[in-house]
Design a protein around this motif. Structure first.
Motif, PDB file in Angstrom:
ATOM      1  N   ALA A  29       3.407   3.891  28.682  1.00 18.23           N
ATOM      2  CA  ALA A  29       3.060   4.517  29.444  1.00 18.23           C
ATOM      3  C   ALA A  29       3.596   4.118  30.630  1.00 18.23           C
ATOM      4  CB  ALA A  29       1.374   3.026  29.836  1.00 18.23           C
ATOM      5  N   LEU A  30       4.526   3.262  31.653  1.00 18.94           N
ATOM      6  CA  LEU A  30       5.234   3.254  32.562  1.00 18.94           C
ATOM      7  C   LEU A  30       6.279   4.229  32.887  1.00 18.94           C
ATOM      8  CD1 LEU A  30       5.954   1.971  35.667  1.00 18.94           C
ATOM      9  CD2 LEU A  30       7.488  -0.128  34.014  1.00 18.94           C
ATOM     10  N   GLY A  31       7.209   4.556  31.827  1.00 12.39           N
ATOM     11  CA  GLY A  31       8.274   5.803  31.676  1.00 12.39           C
ATOM     12  C   GLY A  31       6.855   6.608  31.597  1.00 12.39           C
ATOM     13  N   GLN A  32       6.089   7.430  31.127  1.00 16.36           N
ATOM     14  CA  GLN A  32       5.164   8.290  31.176  1.00 16.36           C
ATOM     15  C   GLN A  32       4.388   8.832  32.654  1.00 16.36           C
ATOM     16  OE1 GLN A  32       4.739  11.075  28.456  1.00 16.36           O
ATOM     17  NE2 GLN A  32       3.768  11.815  30.548  1.00 16.36           N
ATOM     18  N   PHE A  33       4.339   7.354  32.725  1.00 14.44           N
ATOM     19  CA  PHE A  33       3.920   7.202  35.062  1.00 14.44           C
ATOM     20  C   PHE A  33       4.719   8.403  35.473  1.00 14.44           C
ATOM     21  CE2 PHE A  33       3.347   5.462  38.965  1.00 14.44           C
ATOM     22  CZ  PHE A  33       3.132   5.758  39.489  1.00 14.44           C
ATOM     23  N   ARG A  34       6.386   7.844  35.164  1.00 13.32           N
ATOM     24  CA  ARG A  34       7.411   8.147  36.493  1.00 13.32           C
ATOM     25  C   ARG A  34       7.168   9.148  35.991  1.00 13.32           C
ATOM     26  NH1 ARG A  34      10.591   2.295  34.932  1.00 13.32           N
ATOM     27  NH2 ARG A  34       9.633   1.114  36.534  1.00 13.32           N
ATOM     28  N   ARG A  35       7.153  10.244  34.845  1.00 16.47           N
ATOM     29  CA  ARG A  35       7.520  10.851  34.450  1.00 16.47           C
ATOM     30  C   ARG A  35       6.749  12.446  35.275  1.00 16.47           C
ATOM     31  NH1 ARG A  35       9.444   8.400  29.125  1.00 16.47           N
ATOM     32  NH2 ARG A  35       7.835   9.494  28.760  1.00 16.47           N
ATOM     33  N   ASN A  36       5.136  11.497  34.728  1.00 20.39           N
ATOM     34  CA  ASN A  36       4.228  12.327  35.432  1.00 20.39           C
ATOM     35  C   ASN A  36       4.396  12.299  36.953  1.00 20.39           C
ATOM     36  OD1 ASN A  36       2.578  13.307  33.210  1.00 20.39           O
ATOM     37  ND2 ASN A  36       1.232  11.913  33.135  1.00 20.39           N
ATOM     38  N   THR A  37       4.890  11.204  37.655  1.00 22.13           N
ATOM     39  CA  THR A  37       4.678  11.568  39.010  1.00 22.13           C
ATOM     40  C   THR A  37       6.487  12.648  39.570  1.00 22.13           C
ATOM     41  OG1 THR A  37       4.075   9.256  38.990  1.00 22.13           O
ATOM     42  CG2 THR A  37       5.965   9.560  40.780  1.00 22.13           C
ATOM     43  N   LEU A  38       6.693  12.647  38.615  1.00 25.53           N
ATOM     44  CA  LEU A  38       7.809  13.674  39.016  1.00 25.53           C
ATOM     45  C   LEU A  38       7.324  14.746  39.560  1.00 25.53           C
ATOM     46  CD1 LEU A  38      11.546  11.699  37.105  1.00 25.53           C
ATOM     47  CD2 LEU A  38      10.846  11.570  39.484  1.00 25.53           C
ATOM     48  N   GLY A  39       6.903  15.034  38.265  1.00 23.48           N
ATOM     49  CA  GLY A  39       6.404  15.940  38.417  1.00 23.48           C
ATOM     50  C   GLY A  39       5.233  16.498  38.997  1.00 23.48           C
ATOM     51  N   LEU A  40       4.778  15.495  39.528  1.00 23.04           N
ATOM     52  CA  LEU A  40       3.800  15.674  40.594  1.00 23.04           C
ATOM     53  C   LEU A  40       4.277  15.929  41.830  1.00 23.04           C
ATOM     54  CD1 LEU A  40       1.001  13.244  39.979  1.00 23.04           C
ATOM     55  CD2 LEU A  40       0.622  15.486  39.542  1.00 23.04           C
ATOM     56  N   ALA A  41       5.488  15.145  41.688  1.00 22.68           N
ATOM     57  CA  ALA A  41       5.926  15.928  43.073  1.00 22.68           C
ATOM     58  C   ALA A  41       6.617  17.068  43.339  1.00 22.68           C
ATOM     59  CB  ALA A  41       7.229  15.101  43.239  1.00 22.68           C
ATOM     60  N   ALA A  42       7.716  17.618  42.064  1.00 18.72           N
ATOM     61  CA  ALA A  42       7.763  19.149  42.290  1.00 18.72           C
ATOM     62  C   ALA A  42       6.593  19.834  42.019  1.00 18.72           C
ATOM     63  CB  ALA A  42       8.419  19.027  41.260  1.00 18.72           C
ATOM     64  N   GLN A  43       6.302  19.983  41.605  1.00 17.26           N
ATOM     65  CA  GLN A  43       4.997  20.608  41.832  1.00 17.26           C
ATOM     66  C   GLN A  43       4.339  20.937  43.520  1.00 17.26           C
ATOM     67  OE1 GLN A  43       1.208  19.507  40.061  1.00 17.26           O
ATOM     68  NE2 GLN A  43       0.638  21.735  40.462  1.00 17.26           N
ATOM     69  N   ARG A  44       4.760  19.779  43.553  1.00 22.57           N
ATOM     70  CA  ARG A  44       3.984  19.567  45.338  1.00 22.57           C
ATOM     71  C   ARG A  44       4.664  20.341  46.474  1.00 22.57           C
ATOM     72  NH1 ARG A  44       5.476  14.712  48.299  1.00 22.57           N
ATOM     73  NH2 ARG A  44       7.201  14.742  47.411  1.00 22.57           N
ATOM     74  N   ASP A  45       6.493  20.070  46.105  1.00 21.69           N
ATOM     75  CA  ASP A  45       7.787  20.443  47.064  1.00 21.69           C
ATOM     76  C   ASP A  45       7.571  21.950  46.518  1.00 21.69           C
ATOM     77  OD1 ASP A  45       8.570  18.440  47.144  1.00 21.69           O
ATOM     78  OD2 ASP A  45       9.881  18.132  45.949  1.00 21.69           O
ATOM     79  N   SER A  46       7.830  22.265  45.175  1.00 16.69           N
ATOM     80  CA  SER A  46       6.411  24.011  45.250  1.00 16.69           C
ATOM     81  C   SER A  46       6.091  24.390  46.368  1.00 16.69           C
ATOM     82  CB  SER A  46       6.805  24.524  44.067  1.00 16.69           C
ATOM     83  OG  SER A  46       6.566  25.435  43.211  1.00 16.69           O
ATOM     84  N   ARG A  47       5.027  24.016  46.122  1.00 19.77           N
ATOM     85  CA  ARG A  47       3.277  24.524  46.627  1.00 19.77           C
ATOM     86  C   ARG A  47       4.398  24.164  48.539  1.00 19.77           C
ATOM     87  NH1 ARG A  47      -1.726  21.876  45.781  1.00 19.77           N
ATOM     88  NH2 ARG A  47      -3.046  23.125  46.967  1.00 19.77           N
ATOM     89  N   LEU A  48       4.796  23.781  48.360  1.00 28.75           N
ATOM     90  CA  LEU A  48       5.319  23.284  50.587  1.00 28.75           C
ATOM     91  C   LEU A  48       6.659  24.474  50.363  1.00 28.75           C
ATOM     92  CD1 LEU A  48       5.740  19.168  50.917  1.00 28.75           C
ATOM     93  CD2 LEU A  48       4.417  21.231  51.746  1.00 28.75           C
ATOM     94  N   ASN A  49       7.674  25.318  49.324  1.00 33.34           N
ATOM     95  CA  ASN A  49       8.129  25.694  49.542  1.00 33.34           C
ATOM     96  C   ASN A  49       7.198  26.879  49.934  1.00 33.34           C
ATOM     97  OD1 ASN A  49      10.127  23.807  49.396  1.00 33.34           O
ATOM     98  ND2 ASN A  49      10.714  24.080  47.579  1.00 33.34           N
ATOM     99  N   ALA A  50       6.154  27.537  49.091  1.00 39.73           N
ATOM    100  CA  ALA A  50       5.457  28.560  49.682  1.00 39.73           C
ATOM    101  C   ALA A  50       5.525  28.358  50.784  1.00 39.73           C
ATOM    102  CB  ALA A  50       4.535  28.644  48.175  1.00 39.73           C
ATOM    103  N   ALA A  51       4.570  27.918  51.000  1.00 38.03           N
ATOM    104  CA  ALA A  51       3.666  27.567  52.630  1.00 38.03           C
ATOM    105  C   ALA A  51       5.342  27.756  53.258  1.00 38.03           C
ATOM    106  CB  ALA A  51       3.052  26.257  52.600  1.00 38.03           C
ATOM    107  N   THR A  52       5.692  26.913  53.551  1.00 37.35           N
ATOM    108  CA  THR A  52       7.387  27.720  54.364  1.00 37.35           C
ATOM    109  C   THR A  52       7.065  29.138  54.303  1.00 37.35           C
ATOM    110  OG1 THR A  52       8.286  25.425  53.806  1.00 37.35           O
ATOM    111  CG2 THR A  52       9.196  26.815  55.218  1.00 37.35           C
ATOM    112  N   ASP A  53       7.533  29.362  52.927  1.00 33.34           N
ATOM    113  CA  ASP A  53       8.102  31.018  53.012  1.00 33.34           C
ATOM    114  C   ASP A  53       6.798  31.881  53.586  1.00 33.34           C
ATOM    115  OD1 ASP A  53      10.002  30.527  51.406  1.00 33.34           O
ATOM    116  OD2 ASP A  53       9.452  31.689  49.887  1.00 33.34           O
ATOM    117  N   MET A  54       5.576  31.054  53.374  1.00 32.08           N
ATOM    118  CA  MET A  54       4.518  32.255  54.181  1.00 32.08           C
ATOM    119  C   MET A  54       4.674  32.272  55.702  1.00 32.08           C
ATOM    120  SD  MET A  54       0.977  31.138  51.839  1.00 32.08           S
ATOM    121  CE  MET A  54       0.470  31.784  52.968  1.00 32.08           C
TER     122      MET A  54
END
Length: 185
Positions: free
Chosen positions: A128-153
């Motif tokens: 469960a801890l390992g899954q938490f870490r993977r999910n956290t990394l996925g959320l960070a990647a998703q956030r970074d992608s959205r922030l990059n899109a906002a920066t492009d705008m």
């Protein structure tokens, strides 16, 4: 200004100035509209970045709460397994007619079974801890992608505003070229 343009002739000068004024007004209005559009786009990018951060925060809190609940649940199950093991050993010790060697074998078996249950629960918690870490990394990647899109705008809005301000200089240059062209004609 009419006195500055005598070489064009009395009929051409008002037409030239009128044309220049209309082009200037169109340019100014176009710049205003472009500035409004760029400001709107910049504001949308800012809101998008805020939304990405807020979404990340809320999802992260949800994942952390889920991990906390899983850990608490696993701790309760480990405690229950330990109690069951102690009860089973106590029952073996309290049994009449069980010799020392048999009692030791049965108690050892109960200890192994209890240890296996606890190990399985520990592995489940580690998973469960390992899954938490993977999910956290996925959320960070998703956030970074959205922030990059906002920066492009934001960059597009900035570039649009720059292009429209340079259009003013193009307009002035075209006016001078038109004037010199009429003057030489």
């Amino acid at each position: 200004m009419c006195a500055a343009l005598p070489a064009l002739g009395s009929a051409v000068t008002p037409l030239f100035l009128g044309s220049l004024a209309i082009q200037g007004a169109q340019m100014i209005e176009g710049n205003r509209q472009a500035a409004r559009a760029a400001n709107s786009q910049y504001e949308a990018a800012r809101r998008s970045a805020q939304s990405a951060e807020q979404s990340f925060k809320q999802q992260q809190e949800g994942l952390a709460a889920n991990l906390k609940e899983t850990r608490a649940s696993q701790a309760q199950k480990r405690l229950a397994a330990s109690i069951e093991g102690l009860q089973a050993r106590g029952a073996i010790a309290a049994s009449e007619g069980v010799s020392g060697n048999l009692s030791s074998l049965l108690a050892g078996d109960v200890s192994r079974q209890t240890g296996n249950k606890i190990n399985a629960l520990n592995q489940s918690e580690a998973s469960a801890l390992g899954q938490f870490r993977r999910n956290t990394l996925g959320l960070a990647a998703q956030r970074d992608s959205r922030l990059n899109a906002a920066t492009d705008m934001q960059n597009q809005a900035y570039n649009t505003a720059r292009q429209n301000s340079s259009g003013l200089f193009d307009f002035l240059g075209a006016g001078v070229n038109t004037y010199t062209g009429l003057l030489n004609a």
